[in-house]
Design a protein around this motif. Structure first.
Motif, PDB file in Angstrom:
ATOM      1  N   LYS A  64       0.139   6.549  -1.622  1.00  0.00           N
ATOM      2  CA  LYS A  64       0.819   7.415  -2.580  1.00  0.00           C
ATOM      3  C   LYS A  64       1.242   8.726  -1.931  1.00  0.00           C
ATOM      4  CE  LYS A  64       0.184   9.568  -7.131  1.00  0.00           C
ATOM      5  NZ  LYS A  64      -0.782   9.815  -8.237  1.00  0.00           N
ATOM      6  N   LEU A  67       4.129   7.985   0.717  1.00  0.00           N
ATOM      7  CA  LEU A  67       5.429   7.620   0.152  1.00  0.00           C
ATOM      8  C   LEU A  67       6.096   8.761  -0.604  1.00  0.00           C
ATOM      9  CD1 LEU A  67       4.919   3.926  -1.054  1.00  0.00           C
ATOM     10  CD2 LEU A  67       5.828   4.781   1.107  1.00  0.00           C
ATOM     11  N   GLU A  68       5.392   9.873  -0.772  1.00  0.00           N
ATOM     12  CA  GLU A  68       6.036  11.047  -1.379  1.00  0.00           C
ATOM     13  C   GLU A  68       7.196  11.546  -0.518  1.00  0.00           C
ATOM     14  OE1 GLU A  68       3.054  13.994  -1.923  1.00  0.00           O
ATOM     15  OE2 GLU A  68       2.159  13.038  -3.686  1.00  0.00           O
ATOM     16  N   LYS A  71       9.669   6.729   3.748  1.00  0.00           N
ATOM     17  CA  LYS A  71      10.037   5.428   3.216  1.00  0.00           C
ATOM     18  C   LYS A  71      10.122   4.410   4.352  1.00  0.00           C
ATOM     19  CE  LYS A  71      13.116   2.931   0.117  1.00  0.00           C
ATOM     20  NZ  LYS A  71      14.342   2.954  -0.719  1.00  0.00           N
ATOM     21  N   LEU A 190       3.337   0.396  -6.732  1.00  0.00           N
ATOM     22  CA  LEU A 190       3.859   1.593  -6.066  1.00  0.00           C
ATOM     23  C   LEU A 190       4.960   1.220  -5.079  1.00  0.00           C
ATOM     24  CD1 LEU A 190       3.681   4.653  -5.535  1.00  0.00           C
ATOM     25  CD2 LEU A 190       1.877   4.165  -3.866  1.00  0.00           C
ATOM     26  N   CYS A 191       4.755   0.148  -4.333  1.00  0.00           N
ATOM     27  CA  CYS A 191       5.781  -0.301  -3.382  1.00  0.00           C
ATOM     28  C   CYS A 191       7.052  -0.731  -4.114  1.00  0.00           C
ATOM     29  CB  CYS A 191       5.243  -1.446  -2.528  1.00  0.00           C
ATOM     30  SG  CYS A 191       4.019  -0.928  -1.305  1.00  0.00           S
ATOM     31  N   LYS A 194       8.876   2.402  -5.241  1.00  0.00           N
ATOM     32  CA  LYS A 194       9.517   3.113  -4.130  1.00  0.00           C
ATOM     33  C   LYS A 194      10.494   2.226  -3.366  1.00  0.00           C
ATOM     34  CE  LYS A 194       7.230   7.024  -4.612  1.00  0.00           C
ATOM     35  NZ  LYS A 194       7.888   8.337  -4.849  1.00  0.00           N
ATOM     36  N   GLU A 195      10.644   0.982  -3.810  1.00  0.00           N
ATOM     37  CA  GLU A 195      11.565   0.024  -3.183  1.00  0.00           C
ATOM     38  C   GLU A 195      11.228  -0.195  -1.708  1.00  0.00           C
ATOM     39  OE1 GLU A 195      15.428   1.646  -4.066  1.00  0.00           O
ATOM     40  OE2 GLU A 195      15.479   0.673  -6.023  1.00  0.00           O
TER      41      GLU A 195
END
Length: 274
Positions: A64, A67-68, A71, A190-191, A194-195
Motif C-alpha cells: 500500500k 503503490l502510493e 507503479k 489493491l493491485c 492500482k491496475e
C-alpha cells in the motif's frame, strides 16, 4: 522534550516520504521463501523486497505504501501453505518475532485495523518506536524493504522444527488464518485498484517438509489456489515439485543459491508466457 521533538520530526518524515523504487518493473513481495528463492539479479529490472516471517498483513501495508507513488508492471506475491496458517496471527505478539517486525514496520503499521483480531505487544512496539525515532532525525525509515538473500549451504535435517513453527502450537494444529486470507484478498484488490498485475508464487519445499503439512492446511491451500485462479490470479505453485534435489535446498523449506537460480529461471519463463 529533545526526544519528543525528534519523534515528531521523524513522524513527519516517514509519513510524507515516498518509497523510491522508480522504474522497477517486477516487485517480489512476501516472506523468506521468496526472499531466498527469487534472485532478481537475473531479471532485467526487478526488486525483491521480501523479509523473514512476514505475514500477509505486513505485505499489504508495504505494498500500500509503495503503490502510493510507484507503479510496477507486476507483483509476484509469495503464496504457500504456511501463508494461510494461523502462526501468522501471532507474529505481532510472539517474543521471537514481534520486536524485529516492529523495528521494520513502525512507519507503515496500521494496528488499529487488526487489534481486534490479533494480539499486539504494545510495550515492545513503543520500545521499538522510541529506539528508531527518539534520538535523532533520520532521512530513511524503510526498514521494511528487504532484498534477495543468497544461501550457499545445504541441510535438510530441520524439518520437525520447521513444521512445528509453521503449523503447531502446544502440539495442536494451527487453524487456517481468516486474517491472512483477508489480507491476501486485500493485496489482490489493491493491485486491481492500482491496475497492476499480480501473480502468486510458491517456491519448492522439500518432500520431507511438505508431507508433514497438516491436511487441514494443505486442503485449504489447494482450495484457495483454485479460487484465486478462478479470479484470474495466476498461481505459479512449485511447492510440491519433488524434482528439486537435496543439494538445491538451504533447509527443508528454503532454496539455496543454486536452487534459486533454477527457480528464478522457471518463474521468469512462466511470467514471459503470461
Amino acid at each position: 522534550m529533545f526526544m519528543l521533538v525528534n519523534m515528531t520530526i521523524n513522524y513527519c518524515i516517514y509519513s510524507h516520504r515516498a518509497v523510491n523504487i522508480a522504474g522497477t518493473e517486477v516487485l517480489i513481495l512476501g516472506d523468506s521463501h521468496l526472499m531466498t528463492a527469487v534472485d532478481t539479479r537475473l531479471f532485467r529490472n526487478a526488486k525483491n523486497i521480501c523479509q523473514s516471517a512476514e505475514p500477509p498483513v505486513v505485505s499489504y501495508w508495504k505494498l500500500k505504501k509503495i503503490l502510493e507513488t510507484n507503479k510496477p508492471n507486476q507483483i509476484v506475491f509469495g503464496f504457500a501453505p504456511h501463508t494461510i496458517s494461523a502462526c501468522n496471527d501471532f507474529r505481532l505478539s510472539d517474543p521471537k518475532w514481534s520486536k524485529e517486525l516492529f523495528r521494520r514496520i513502525y512507519s507503515i503499521q496500521d494496528f488499529n485495523a487488526v487489534k481486534n483480531h490479533v494480539l499486539v505487544d504494545w510495550i515492545s512496539y513503543y520500545q521499538a518506536l522510541w529506539k528508531q525515532t527518539a534520538f535523532f532525525p533520520k532521512k530513511t525509515h524503510e526498514n521494511y524493504i528487504g532484498k534477495f538473500s543468497a544461501k550457499t549451504s545445504s541441510t535438510i535435517s530441520d524439518w520437525k522444527h520447521a513444521i512445528h513453527s509453521h503449523y503447531y502450537s502446544n502440539e495442536k494444529v494451527h487453524p487456517v488464518s481468516d486474517l491472512s486470507i483477508a489480507y491476501t484478498d486485500s493485496i489482490v484488490e489493491l493491485c486491481k485498484l492500482k491496475e497492476v498485475s499480480i501473480v502468486f508464487a510458491g517456491s519448492p519445499v522439500h518432500k520431507r517438509y511438505y508431507d508433514e503439512v497438516p491436511k487441514s492446511i494443505s486442503v485449504g491451500y489447494d482450495r484457495l489456489t483454485d479460487l484465486y485462479e478462478q479470479q484470474d490470479v495466476p498461481v505459479f505453485n512449485k511447492t510440491q515439485d519433488d524434482s528439486y534435489a537435496d543439494s538445491l535446498f538451504f533447509d527443508v523449506h528454503h532454496l539455496n543459491q543454486a536452487g534459486a537460480k533454477r527457480y528464478t529461471a522457471e518463474l521468469m519463463e512462466y511470467l514471459d508466457k503470461l
